[in-house]
Every structure is written in structure tokens, then in C-alpha cells.
Design an enzyme around this catalytic site. Structure first.
Site, PDB file in Angstrom:
ATOM      1  N   LYS A   1       0.804  -1.223   0.000  1.00 42.29           N
ATOM      2  CA  LYS A   1       0.000   0.000   0.000  1.00 42.29           C
ATOM      3  C   LYS A   1       0.840   1.277   0.000  1.00 42.29           C
ATOM      4  O   LYS A   1       0.421   2.297  -0.547  1.00 42.29           O
ATOM      5  CB  LYS A   1      -0.953  -0.003   1.194  1.00 42.29           C
ATOM      6  CG  LYS A   1      -2.040  -1.074   1.109  1.00 42.29           C
ATOM      7  CD  LYS A   1      -3.012  -0.958   2.259  1.00 42.29           C
ATOM      8  CE  LYS A   1      -4.116  -1.994   2.159  1.00 42.29           C
ATOM      9  NZ  LYS A   1      -5.141  -1.834   3.213  1.00 42.29           N
TER      10      LYS A   1
ATOM     11  N   ASP B   1     -10.042   2.450   1.643  1.00 45.13           N
ATOM     12  CA  ASP B   1     -10.103   1.837   2.973  1.00 45.13           C
ATOM     13  C   ASP B   1     -10.831   2.738   3.959  1.00 45.13           C
ATOM     14  O   ASP B   1     -11.584   2.258   4.818  1.00 45.13           O
ATOM     15  CB  ASP B   1      -8.688   1.555   3.502  1.00 45.13           C
ATOM     16  CG  ASP B   1      -8.083   0.288   2.936  1.00 45.13           C
ATOM     17  OD1 ASP B   1      -8.844  -0.577   2.453  1.00 45.13           O
ATOM     18  OD2 ASP B   1      -6.852   0.155   2.977  1.00 45.13           O
TER      19      ASP B   1
END
Length: 286
Positions: free
Chosen positions: A67, A107
Site C-alpha cells: 500500500k 479503505d
């Protein structure tokens, strides 16, 4: 031409993302293939060069440990991903006769929606377990829910660079603590978000159980395999609401589906229902 998308990470064989995405695309009637690709941080640049040379890509989902590394592999970073320095989504946009890759972060929306549907209130006293990229997203989600200060509990307070940087960018004050004596802090919280790997919170869960006190808040445990986690079981026994990590995965995937397909209102309750069915997740009423 049939389009394609994938989830990238290491390891990746356990991922539920293919089931979620394929169910959504089938319901929407769009032809997008979606696979899981196991790739390490070291091999990510080579994979992205390969992707850039292939036609038909519309999106990439990005999971651990990629990420942060993905930041350096996209043409543009937008929204909260830029603030956090964490990318979990890559979309492909037509640009100057070709395409450009755009990094974003779904997210945060996934966490916010999962918590709201579980009954989390405004301005919660929030606790985050862990200090990495997902913890940074959790801090952003708690900020969006109205929290001005977030307690972060980690095994090693020295390894909190990502979450500290995110909090500074967001204007959120952090109270960083180690695991010792953290059980009472956890039990008293309105919202707890565990971003720890599977079983990493077992020791803390045992400490909470030993308190023999109520846990009336909402717990979101991002780790969803195996499920329920020991922490989730202890929390539920104490009377609190438990949100499985699979529910967060669902809602962040909903945002990815919108980005990958370019569809907005079409990605509605009926689509979410089939996504839930695809992974055996009960849909909350809201």
C-alpha cells in the site's frame, strides 16, 4: 474488448476480493475479469511496467504489503491517499492518447461505512490497534466520524512512523501506548479498530477477558481469517457490537467497483446484496 482488474499482495491466496468484485460485475452486466496476483514489494515495479504495456486494464486493488510502495508506481495520487501516503486502489484513466494510473484510498470509506452501519456514534472515543498503513486509514476514518484525538496501541511505539505522519496531515492528536496495561483503555472505548494480523491481538484479548468488565463499544477487527478472532469473541461476550473485517473489505470494494466501472448510482443495494452473498456475509439493515 473485455476489461480486466486484479488484487495485488503477498500472500494473496486467501483474498475474498475476487469473489466480491466478480459478483458485482456480473450483477452490473459488465465484462471485467478479476484475478489475484501474488507480488512482493520488490517485484512490484516490474509488474507495473508489465501492466502499463498491456491493454484492457481498468483497476487494481492493493493490499499488504504494497500500500505504501504503490505510491511510487502511479502517475497521480488523489484524495485521502495523498494525505495518508497509502494507496489501496489504482484506476486507469484515458489521458493524452493513452492512459494514466491514479492512486486512491477506499479503505477509509470502507471503515467509516462499516462502523456507521454497526451503530458507531459521532465524536467517538476511538482506539486503533497497530501502527501501519491500515492504521493510518483507521485514524482518518475516526477523524471523519468526529474524533479529534485517537489512542493508538502498538507492540513497539518506535514503529509508528506511518500512523504519526497520517495523523499530522489530518490534524488528529495521537495518544500512543504500548500493549502493557492497554486492556482497560480498550474496554472503555466507544470504537476500537484492530489492524493487527490474525492472532496478533490474542494476548490483549485475554487481558480484556480477565478484566471481567463490559465492552459496550463497537469493535472492527480488520483480520477476517480465521473468524471470529479471539478479540471479537471476547468483545461480543462483553456486550459490544462486532464488525468483521470482511464487512470493511466489502464497503471498500464497493468504492473500487464504482471507480473501475465508472458507474455511480448503479452500484446500489442490489449490487451490495450479491457481493455479500458471494462471501457469506450477512447484510446489516440500515
Amino acid at each position: 474488448m473485455s476489461l480486466r482488474a486484479a488484487v495485488l499482495g503477498h500472500p494473496i491466496s486467501h483474498s475474498k476480493s475476487p469473489a466480491l468484485h466478480l459478483a458485482a460485475y456480473a450483477k452490473l452486466g459488465v465484462e471485467i475479469g478479476y484475478t489475484a496476483i501474488d507480488v512482493t514489494e520488490e517485484l512490484l515495479p516490474a509488474l507495473m511496467r508489465q501492466v502499463r504495456g498491456q491493454a484492457g486494464w481498468c483497476g487494481l486493488s492493493v493490499t499488504m504489503p504494497l500500500k505504501t510502495a504503490m505510491l511510487r508506481q502511479v502517475d497521480q495520487v488523489r484524495g485521502v491517499a495523498q494525505t495518508l501516503g497509502v494507496v489501496n486502489t489504482v484506476s486507469f484513466e484515458v489521458h493524452a492518447g493513452g492512459f494514466r494510473t491514479v492512486g486512491s484510498n477506499t479503505d477509509v470509506a470502507g471503515i467509516v461505512n462499516a462502523l456507521r452501519y454497526a451503530g458507531a456514534g459521532a465524536t467517538p472515543a476511538g482506539v486503533v490497534l497497530g501502527g501501519g498503513g491500515t492504521a493510518a486509514a483507521a485514524v482518518a476514518a475516526l477523524r471523519d466520524l468526529g474524533a479529534a484525538t485517537v489512542t493508538v496501541i502498538v507492540r513497539d511505539p518506535a514503529r509508528t512512523a506511518e500512523v504519526r505522519a497520517a495523523a499530522d496531515s489530518l490534524g488528529v492528536a495521537l495518544d500512543i501506548r504500548d500493549m502493557a496495561g492497554a486492556a482497560s483503555v480498550l474496554a472503555a472505548a466507544d470504537v476500537v479498530i484492530s489492524t493487527l494480523p490474525p492472532r496478533a491481538a490474542d494476548g490483549l484479548a485475554a487481558q480484556v477477558a480477565a478484566l471481567k468488565t463490559a465492552t459496550p463499544g463497537v469493535l472492527l477487527d480488520v483480520a477476517y481469517d480465521p473468524w471470529p478472532s479471539l478479540l471479537a469473541s471476547v468483545w461480543e461476550t462483553g456486550g459490544g457490537a462486532v464488525v468483521p473485517g470482511l464487512e470493511m473489505l466489502l464497503y471498500q470494494a464497493v468504492e473500487q467497483v464504482r471507480l473501475f466501472t465508472g458507474r455511480g448510482a448503479d452500484v446500489n443495494g442490489a449490487v451490495i446484496d450479491v457481493m455479500c452473498d458471494a462471501v457469506g456475509l450477512a447484510r446489516r439493515a440500515f
